[in-house]
Design an enzyme around this catalytic site. Structure first.
Site: not given
Length: 125
Positions: A25, A57-58, A73
């Site tokens: 994220s 990503t989020y 990440g």
């Protein structure tokens, strides 16, 4: 016709952290998320102005007022602390170009909001 258009943009934010060991994220200051209209867990595209890297990503919520922009990440490999990034979220809409006004959030070097405005089509209205 349904088209995918940018609906929100945080322009030239400074990366404040990169955590390889987090599950993924991008952590974004809650003030910036709210101003842009980006929801927690919404898919975003991140473009690194310094090196040209692009990733998806989020978004997750960071501490309000902190200026946090942290890639987590595997994405942490693609940025460096201090890099400038553009964060964009998209929506699928059935609208004419002249009807669409994405929100753009401009920030300073500390990622504090300096301006929020609608991005008008080329030539304006």
């Amino acid at each position: 016709m349904i088209r995918t258009l940018v609906h929100a943009k945080i322009h030239r934010a400074t990366v404040t952290g990169a955590d390889l060991n987090y599950v993924g994220s991008i952590t974004i200051d809650e003030d910036l998320l709210e101003a842009a209209g980006i929801w927690p867990f919404e898919r975003v595209q991140v473009v690194d102005v310094n090196n040209g890297a692009r990733l998806e990503t989020y978004a997750i919520v960071g501490e309000r007022g902190s200026g946090t922009i942290q890639l987590n990440g595997a994405a942490a490999h693609l940025v460096n602390v201090g890099d400038l990034v553009i964060i964009m979220a998209y929506a699928q809409v059935d609208a004419k170009p002249e009807e669409w006004e994405p929100t753009v959030v401009f920030v300073n070097e500390q990622n504090a909001i300096t301006e929020v405005k609608a991005l008008l089509p080329v030539g304006g209205r």
